[in-house]
Design a protein around this motif. Sequence first.
Motif, PDB file in Angstrom:
ATOM      1  N   PHE A 102       4.199  -0.744   8.529  1.00 16.00           N
ATOM      2  CA  PHE A 102       4.527   0.484   7.823  1.00 16.00           C
ATOM      3  C   PHE A 102       6.018   0.747   7.812  1.00 16.00           C
ATOM      4  O   PHE A 102       6.736   0.407   8.772  1.00 16.00           O
ATOM      5  N   GLN A 148      -9.410  -9.668  14.170  1.00 16.67           N
ATOM      6  CA  GLN A 148     -10.049 -10.283  13.022  1.00 16.67           C
ATOM      7  C   GLN A 148     -11.552 -10.080  13.110  1.00 16.67           C
ATOM      8  O   GLN A 148     -12.100  -9.901  14.198  1.00 16.67           O
ATOM      9  N   SER A 159       2.126  -0.856  14.765  1.00 15.30           N
ATOM     10  CA  SER A 159       0.941  -1.663  14.992  1.00 15.30           C
ATOM     11  C   SER A 159       0.802  -2.007  16.477  1.00 15.30           C
ATOM     12  O   SER A 159       1.761  -2.408  17.132  1.00 15.30           O
ATOM     13  N   LEU A 173       4.063   4.540  11.602  1.00 19.33           N
ATOM     14  CA  LEU A 173       2.979   3.920  12.359  1.00 19.33           C
ATOM     15  C   LEU A 173       3.445   2.597  12.952  1.00 19.33           C
ATOM     16  O   LEU A 173       4.044   1.772  12.255  1.00 19.33           O
ATOM     17  N   LEU A 198      -4.419  -6.131  16.299  1.00 20.18           N
ATOM     18  CA  LEU A 198      -5.199  -6.516  15.124  1.00 20.18           C
ATOM     19  C   LEU A 198      -6.354  -7.370  15.603  1.00 20.18           C
ATOM     20  O   LEU A 198      -6.138  -8.341  16.343  1.00 20.18           O
ATOM     21  N   TYR A 257       0.520   5.347   0.906  1.00 26.59           N
ATOM     22  CA  TYR A 257      -0.319   6.367   1.538  1.00 26.59           C
ATOM     23  C   TYR A 257       0.390   7.712   1.498  1.00 26.59           C
ATOM     24  O   TYR A 257       1.611   7.785   1.455  1.00 26.59           O
ATOM     25  N   LEU A 277      -5.160   6.737   1.210  1.00 25.48           N
ATOM     26  CA  LEU A 277      -4.682   5.614   0.416  1.00 25.48           C
ATOM     27  C   LEU A 277      -4.559   6.048  -1.038  1.00 25.48           C
ATOM     28  O   LEU A 277      -5.532   6.509  -1.636  1.00 25.48           O
ATOM     29  N   TYR A 334     -12.652  -7.389   6.894  1.00 27.56           N
ATOM     30  CA  TYR A 334     -11.848  -8.558   7.238  1.00 27.56           C
ATOM     31  C   TYR A 334     -11.287  -8.436   8.645  1.00 27.56           C
ATOM     32  O   TYR A 334     -11.259  -9.384   9.409  1.00 27.56           O
ATOM     33  N   ASN A 335     -10.770  -7.237   8.942  1.00 25.19           N
ATOM     34  CA  ASN A 335     -10.263  -7.000  10.284  1.00 25.19           C
ATOM     35  C   ASN A 335     -10.146  -5.508  10.543  1.00 25.19           C
ATOM     36  O   ASN A 335     -10.431  -4.682   9.668  1.00 25.19           O
ATOM     37  N   GLN A 366      -7.404  -2.749  12.648  1.00 28.19           N
ATOM     38  CA  GLN A 366      -6.089  -2.667  13.260  1.00 28.19           C
ATOM     39  C   GLN A 366      -5.916  -1.310  13.904  1.00 28.19           C
ATOM     40  O   GLN A 366      -6.273  -0.271  13.315  1.00 28.19           O
ATOM     41  N   GLU A 409      -2.067  -8.581   9.338  1.00 22.43           N
ATOM     42  CA  GLU A 409      -1.498  -7.395   9.954  1.00 22.43           C
ATOM     43  C   GLU A 409      -0.635  -6.634   8.955  1.00 22.43           C
ATOM     44  O   GLU A 409       0.169  -7.228   8.233  1.00 22.43           O
ATOM     45  N   PHE A 420      -3.205   1.458  15.441  1.00 25.56           N
ATOM     46  CA  PHE A 420      -1.817   1.878  15.323  1.00 25.56           C
ATOM     47  C   PHE A 420      -1.555   3.042  16.280  1.00 25.56           C
ATOM     48  O   PHE A 420      -2.459   3.792  16.649  1.00 25.56           O
ATOM     49  N   PHE A 452       0.844  -1.196   0.000  1.00 22.84           N
ATOM     50  CA  PHE A 452       0.000   0.000   0.000  1.00 22.84           C
ATOM     51  C   PHE A 452       0.880   1.247   0.000  1.00 22.84           C
ATOM     52  O   PHE A 452       1.897   1.296   0.691  1.00 22.84           O
ATOM     53  N   LEU A 500      -4.450   5.644  15.733  1.00 18.78           N
ATOM     54  CA  LEU A 500      -5.204   5.539  14.484  1.00 18.78           C
ATOM     55  C   LEU A 500      -5.821   4.155  14.370  1.00 18.78           C
ATOM     56  O   LEU A 500      -5.174   3.151  14.716  1.00 18.78           O
ATOM     57  N   TYR A 511      -9.910  -2.915   7.284  1.00 22.71           N
ATOM     58  CA  TYR A 511      -9.648  -3.681   6.069  1.00 22.71           C
ATOM     59  C   TYR A 511     -10.960  -4.142   5.441  1.00 22.71           C
ATOM     60  O   TYR A 511     -11.714  -4.873   6.066  1.00 22.71           O
ATOM     61  N   THR A 565      -4.284  -9.257   1.099  1.00 20.33           N
ATOM     62  CA  THR A 565      -5.336  -8.265   1.298  1.00 20.33           C
ATOM     63  C   THR A 565      -6.503  -8.843   2.082  1.00 20.33           C
ATOM     64  O   THR A 565      -7.494  -8.174   2.274  1.00 20.33           O
ATOM     65  N   GLY A 566      -6.391 -10.086   2.511  1.00 20.68           N
ATOM     66  CA  GLY A 566      -7.465 -10.690   3.282  1.00 20.68           C
ATOM     67  C   GLY A 566      -7.494 -10.281   4.723  1.00 20.68           C
ATOM     68  O   GLY A 566      -8.209 -10.860   5.529  1.00 20.68           O
ATOM     69  N   GLY A 567      -6.709  -9.264   5.063  1.00 20.45           N
ATOM     70  CA  GLY A 567      -6.823  -8.718   6.395  1.00 20.45           C
ATOM     71  C   GLY A 567      -5.786  -9.198   7.382  1.00 20.45           C
ATOM     72  O   GLY A 567      -6.080  -9.321   8.562  1.00 20.45           O
ATOM     73  N   ASN A 623     -11.093  -4.726   1.163  1.00 20.33           N
ATOM     74  CA  ASN A 623     -10.006  -5.208   0.321  1.00 20.33           C
ATOM     75  C   ASN A 623      -8.822  -4.258   0.392  1.00 20.33           C
ATOM     76  O   ASN A 623      -7.697  -4.649   0.135  1.00 20.33           O
ATOM     77  N   ASP A 624      -9.102  -3.009   0.709  1.00 18.57           N
ATOM     78  CA  ASP A 624      -8.026  -2.064   0.957  1.00 18.57           C
ATOM     79  C   ASP A 624      -8.026  -1.727   2.437  1.00 18.57           C
ATOM     80  O   ASP A 624      -8.732  -2.349   3.220  1.00 18.57           O
ATOM     81  N   MET A 625      -7.233  -0.769   2.843  1.00 14.19           N
ATOM     82  CA  MET A 625      -7.105  -0.417   4.255  1.00 14.19           C
ATOM     83  C   MET A 625      -7.315   1.089   4.395  1.00 14.19           C
ATOM     84  O   MET A 625      -6.523   1.878   3.881  1.00 14.19           O
ATOM     85  N   ARG A 626      -8.380   1.470   5.100  1.00 13.75           N
ATOM     86  CA  ARG A 626      -8.734   2.885   5.250  1.00 13.75           C
ATOM     87  C   ARG A 626      -8.569   3.312   6.703  1.00 13.75           C
ATOM     88  O   ARG A 626      -8.928   2.569   7.619  1.00 13.75           O
ATOM     89  N   PHE A 627      -8.098   4.549   6.869  1.00 12.24           N
ATOM     90  CA  PHE A 627      -7.792   5.054   8.203  1.00 12.24           C
ATOM     91  C   PHE A 627      -8.769   6.131   8.651  1.00 12.24           C
ATOM     92  O   PHE A 627      -9.299   6.899   7.829  1.00 12.24           O
ATOM     93  N   TYR A 654      -2.946   0.430  -4.067  1.00 17.70           N
ATOM     94  CA  TYR A 654      -2.420  -0.778  -3.464  1.00 17.70           C
ATOM     95  C   TYR A 654      -2.271  -1.874  -4.510  1.00 17.70           C
ATOM     96  O   TYR A 654      -2.981  -1.900  -5.519  1.00 17.70           O
TER      97      TYR A 654
END
Lengths: 114, 109
Positions: free
Chosen positions: A105, B51, B46, B44, B49, A35, A45, B31-32, B34, A102, B36, A33, B89, B93, A98-100, B95-99, A48
């Motif tokens: 960065f 699930q 972690s 950042l 996390l 950012y 974002l 999906y999960n 997270q 950890e 940070f 990814f 933060l 998730y 991408t399945g989630g 399919n992408d990861m948004r904050f 990705y």
Amino acid sequence: DAGVIQSPRHEVTEMGQEVTLRCKPISGHNSLFWYRQTMMRGLELLIYFNNNVPIDDSGMPEDRFSAKMPNASFSTLKIQPSEPRDSAVYFCASSLNTGGTEAFFGQGTRLTVV
Amino acid sequence: KQEVTQIPAALSVPEGENLVLNCSFTDSAIYNLQWFRQDPGKGLTSLLLIQSSQREQTSGRLNASLDKSSGRSTLYIAASQPGDSATYLCAVYNNDMRFGAGTRLTVKP
């Protein structure tokens, strides 16, 4: 593993110049990814990749921005030509998929365009 | 598009207090999630996390919960210390990861 490695850590360039930011993901991670972080907009974002293929680049602000991932261990984000409003910290992150799983960065590249 | 909101934007507490940070998201098909931590001028780190099938995760003084159906997560910090001062933060998730925009925490000695 040394974690996600970004270079350079700092970049100062003049408006109109080409800028290339680099990222080495964690070995074995299939998702990467990019950012951008600013005070005004937070973490955005940009794009990705999954298995080196760009999946979603809808966050790329303009055609001046482009990203590539030629192999599993390297990605670049290029800005050409750069503008002062591109000044920000650019982060790269990787995860197993991408399945989630950890995400981790890099330390970021602080870009200043003058 | 997934929207992630964090409340409050800033929080200042005296050392030793327990506190809760909130994160909400609009699309529950995740999906999960997270959490940070970001120190000024740094990357950042972690923290936890969770699930999508889990309700909570714990690490030391940190406990994160997830209620996917209501689109909410909380980060509980017990017995806060000045070293906990940072921006926290949450990232979601699909399919992408948004904050979210983050919560800036200050713990005063």
